[in-house]
Design a protein around this motif. Structure first.
Motif, PDB file in Angstrom:
ATOM      1  N   GLY A  76      75.793  59.438  18.452  1.00 63.27           N
ATOM      2  CA  GLY A  76      77.196  60.355  19.097  1.00 63.27           C
ATOM      3  C   GLY A  76      76.764  61.838  19.764  1.00 63.27           C
ATOM      4  O   GLY A  76      76.997  62.173  20.712  1.00 63.27           O
ATOM      5  N   VAL A  77      75.950  62.806  18.973  1.00 60.35           N
ATOM      6  CA  VAL A  77      75.241  63.726  18.989  1.00 60.35           C
ATOM      7  C   VAL A  77      73.450  63.537  18.669  1.00 60.35           C
ATOM      8  O   VAL A  77      73.370  63.383  17.828  1.00 60.35           O
ATOM      9  CB  VAL A  77      76.128  64.863  18.995  1.00 60.35           C
ATOM     10  CG1 VAL A  77      75.285  66.578  18.897  1.00 60.35           C
ATOM     11  CG2 VAL A  77      76.884  64.945  18.901  1.00 60.35           C
ATOM     12  N   ALA A  78      72.901  63.972  19.534  1.00 61.80           N
ATOM     13  CA  ALA A  78      71.753  63.600  19.501  1.00 61.80           C
ATOM     14  C   ALA A  78      70.437  65.166  20.278  1.00 61.80           C
ATOM     15  O   ALA A  78      71.378  65.555  21.159  1.00 61.80           O
ATOM     16  CB  ALA A  78      70.899  63.130  20.159  1.00 61.80           C
ATOM     17  N   SER A  79      70.184  65.822  18.927  1.00 62.74           N
ATOM     18  CA  SER A  79      69.224  66.521  19.584  1.00 62.74           C
ATOM     19  C   SER A  79      67.721  66.401  19.366  1.00 62.74           C
ATOM     20  O   SER A  79      67.446  66.103  18.017  1.00 62.74           O
ATOM     21  CB  SER A  79      69.488  68.695  18.503  1.00 62.74           C
ATOM     22  OG  SER A  79      69.077  67.653  17.572  1.00 62.74           O
ATOM     23  N   ALA A  80      67.266  67.258  20.631  1.00 59.86           N
ATOM     24  CA  ALA A  80      65.264  66.379  20.595  1.00 59.86           C
ATOM     25  C   ALA A  80      64.528  67.791  21.456  1.00 59.86           C
ATOM     26  O   ALA A  80      65.518  68.751  21.564  1.00 59.86           O
ATOM     27  CB  ALA A  80      65.438  65.054  21.123  1.00 59.86           C
ATOM     28  N   GLN A  81      63.264  66.805  20.980  1.00 61.15           N
ATOM     29  CA  GLN A  81      62.432  68.257  21.506  1.00 61.15           C
ATOM     30  C   GLN A  81      62.469  70.187  21.389  1.00 61.15           C
ATOM     31  O   GLN A  81      62.548  70.901  22.261  1.00 61.15           O
ATOM     32  CB  GLN A  81      62.315  67.710  22.729  1.00 61.15           C
ATOM     33  CG  GLN A  81      61.991  66.838  23.696  1.00 61.15           C
ATOM     34  CD  GLN A  81      62.475  66.154  25.161  1.00 61.15           C
ATOM     35  OE1 GLN A  81      62.903  66.621  25.709  1.00 61.15           O
ATOM     36  NE2 GLN A  81      62.298  64.157  24.685  1.00 61.15           N
ATOM     37  N   ARG A  97      77.477  53.680  17.115  1.00 58.67           N
ATOM     38  CA  ARG A  97      76.368  52.098  17.059  1.00 58.67           C
ATOM     39  C   ARG A  97      75.407  52.388  16.328  1.00 58.67           C
ATOM     40  O   ARG A  97      75.507  51.361  15.105  1.00 58.67           O
ATOM     41  CB  ARG A  97      76.188  51.509  18.545  1.00 58.67           C
ATOM     42  CG  ARG A  97      75.581  49.731  18.052  1.00 58.67           C
ATOM     43  CD  ARG A  97      74.867  48.829  19.441  1.00 58.67           C
ATOM     44  NE  ARG A  97      76.221  48.752  20.076  1.00 58.67           N
ATOM     45  CZ  ARG A  97      76.374  48.913  21.692  1.00 58.67           C
ATOM     46  NH1 ARG A  97      75.056  48.819  22.190  1.00 58.67           N
ATOM     47  NH2 ARG A  97      77.463  48.527  22.096  1.00 58.67           N
ATOM     48  N   HIS A  98      74.498  53.215  16.609  1.00 56.65           N
ATOM     49  CA  HIS A  98      73.390  53.546  14.876  1.00 56.65           C
ATOM     50  C   HIS A  98      74.176  54.336  14.074  1.00 56.65           C
ATOM     51  O   HIS A  98      73.616  54.557  13.486  1.00 56.65           O
ATOM     52  CB  HIS A  98      72.585  53.641  16.011  1.00 56.65           C
ATOM     53  CG  HIS A  98      72.239  51.859  16.939  1.00 56.65           C
ATOM     54  ND1 HIS A  98      71.448  51.223  15.956  1.00 56.65           N
ATOM     55  CD2 HIS A  98      71.919  51.089  18.069  1.00 56.65           C
ATOM     56  CE1 HIS A  98      71.458  49.575  17.164  1.00 56.65           C
ATOM     57  NE2 HIS A  98      71.448  50.714  18.669  1.00 56.65           N
ATOM     58  N   PHE A  99      74.348  55.881  14.982  1.00 51.16           N
ATOM     59  CA  PHE A  99      74.121  57.277  14.466  1.00 51.16           C
ATOM     60  C   PHE A  99      74.847  57.665  14.827  1.00 51.16           C
ATOM     61  O   PHE A  99      75.627  58.042  15.795  1.00 51.16           O
ATOM     62  CB  PHE A  99      72.821  57.761  15.189  1.00 51.16           C
ATOM     63  CG  PHE A  99      71.792  57.318  14.145  1.00 51.16           C
ATOM     64  CD1 PHE A  99      71.129  57.339  13.380  1.00 51.16           C
ATOM     65  CD2 PHE A  99      70.195  56.604  14.770  1.00 51.16           C
ATOM     66  CE1 PHE A  99      69.677  56.711  12.087  1.00 51.16           C
ATOM     67  CE2 PHE A  99      69.465  55.620  14.864  1.00 51.16           C
ATOM     68  CZ  PHE A  99      68.913  56.299  13.218  1.00 51.16           C
ATOM     69  N   GLY A 100      76.065  58.512  14.055  1.00 52.81           N
ATOM     70  CA  GLY A 100      76.815  59.277  14.474  1.00 52.81           C
ATOM     71  C   GLY A 100      76.547  60.658  15.166  1.00 52.81           C
ATOM     72  O   GLY A 100      76.717  61.275  16.319  1.00 52.81           O
ATOM     73  N   VAL A 101      75.429  61.340  13.977  1.00 50.33           N
ATOM     74  CA  VAL A 101      74.158  62.616  13.959  1.00 50.33           C
ATOM     75  C   VAL A 101      73.073  62.403  13.806  1.00 50.33           C
ATOM     76  O   VAL A 101      72.546  61.968  12.787  1.00 50.33           O
ATOM     77  CB  VAL A 101      75.013  63.769  13.607  1.00 50.33           C
ATOM     78  CG1 VAL A 101      73.985  65.025  14.473  1.00 50.33           C
ATOM     79  CG2 VAL A 101      76.297  63.578  13.690  1.00 50.33           C
ATOM     80  N   LEU A 102      72.368  62.761  15.163  1.00 51.31           N
ATOM     81  CA  LEU A 102      70.893  62.221  14.633  1.00 51.31           C
ATOM     82  C   LEU A 102      69.721  63.955  15.636  1.00 51.31           C
ATOM     83  O   LEU A 102      69.990  64.072  16.335  1.00 51.31           O
ATOM     84  CB  LEU A 102      70.430  61.026  15.736  1.00 51.31           C
ATOM     85  CG  LEU A 102      69.070  60.534  16.489  1.00 51.31           C
ATOM     86  CD1 LEU A 102      68.223  60.458  14.840  1.00 51.31           C
ATOM     87  CD2 LEU A 102      68.722  59.365  16.902  1.00 51.31           C
ATOM     88  N   ALA A 103      69.166  64.208  14.711  1.00 50.38           N
ATOM     89  CA  ALA A 103      68.252  65.401  14.907  1.00 50.38           C
ATOM     90  C   ALA A 103      66.344  64.393  14.758  1.00 50.38           C
ATOM     91  O   ALA A 103      66.390  64.265  14.030  1.00 50.38           O
ATOM     92  CB  ALA A 103      67.674  65.683  14.446  1.00 50.38           C
ATOM     93  N   GLY A 124      75.110  57.843   8.718  1.00 44.82           N
ATOM     94  CA  GLY A 124      76.441  58.673   9.766  1.00 44.82           C
ATOM     95  C   GLY A 124      75.397  59.894  10.017  1.00 44.82           C
ATOM     96  O   GLY A 124      75.270  60.451  11.380  1.00 44.82           O
ATOM     97  N   VAL A 125      73.980  60.016   9.419  1.00 44.16           N
ATOM     98  CA  VAL A 125      72.948  61.668  10.191  1.00 44.16           C
ATOM     99  C   VAL A 125      71.851  61.262  10.120  1.00 44.16           C
ATOM    100  O   VAL A 125      70.999  59.779   8.912  1.00 44.16           O
ATOM    101  CB  VAL A 125      73.705  62.650   9.269  1.00 44.16           C
ATOM    102  CG1 VAL A 125      72.111  63.248   9.475  1.00 44.16           C
ATOM    103  CG2 VAL A 125      74.799  63.153   9.059  1.00 44.16           C
ATOM    104  N   GLY A 126      70.732  60.707  11.275  1.00 46.28           N
ATOM    105  CA  GLY A 126      69.243  60.591  10.668  1.00 46.28           C
ATOM    106  C   GLY A 126      69.077  61.882  11.327  1.00 46.28           C
ATOM    107  O   GLY A 126      68.841  62.339  12.268  1.00 46.28           O
TER     108      GLY A 126
END
Length: 127
Positions: A76-81, A97-103, A124-126
């Protein structure tokens, strides 16, 4: 949003990224993409059936308030770099499908407050 001084406000808009059959497994498909500047989303619906709903990178910042970030093929929401995301004030992050929120990566961060995360396929959170 890709300019350091940019400040964009969007309210009550639906962002839907529906992939073709050929791109159905393209986890890089992004519905909303921010690399610099700030984006504020209020009461928006965001879904990317094969990829990422909101992706924020580098010096970018996204604040989602009361948004529905659901039914994404990857996250749903990804933050990276080094990107920064806020999921606050009654957001729903459901059925991704995999994560709700991923940092991921050093310096990336995500604030989650007063929101619902459920029914993600992996976590839910990664972090």
């Amino acid at each position: 949003v890709a300019f350091p001084a940019a400040r964009v406000y969007v309210e009550n808009i639906t962002f839907l990224c529906n992939s073709s059959v050929m791109a159905a497994n393209d986890l890089k498909q992004r519905c909303v993409w921010v690399t610099e500047g700030c984006l504020r989303l209020r009461a928006c619906k965001i879904s990317s059936d094969s990829g990422i709903g909101v992706c924020v990178l580098r010096t970018g910042m996204v604040r989602c308030e009361g948004c529905d970030l659901s039914d994404c093929g990857f996250v749903g929401v990804a933050s990276a770099q080094g990107g920064r995301a806020e999921v606050v004030e009654g957001c729903t992050v459901l059925r991704n499908r995999h994560f709700g929120v991923l940092a991921t990566d050093v310096g990336s961060s995500t604030l989650i407050m007063d929101s619902e995360l459920s029914d993600s396929g992996t976590y839910g959170v990664g972090v």
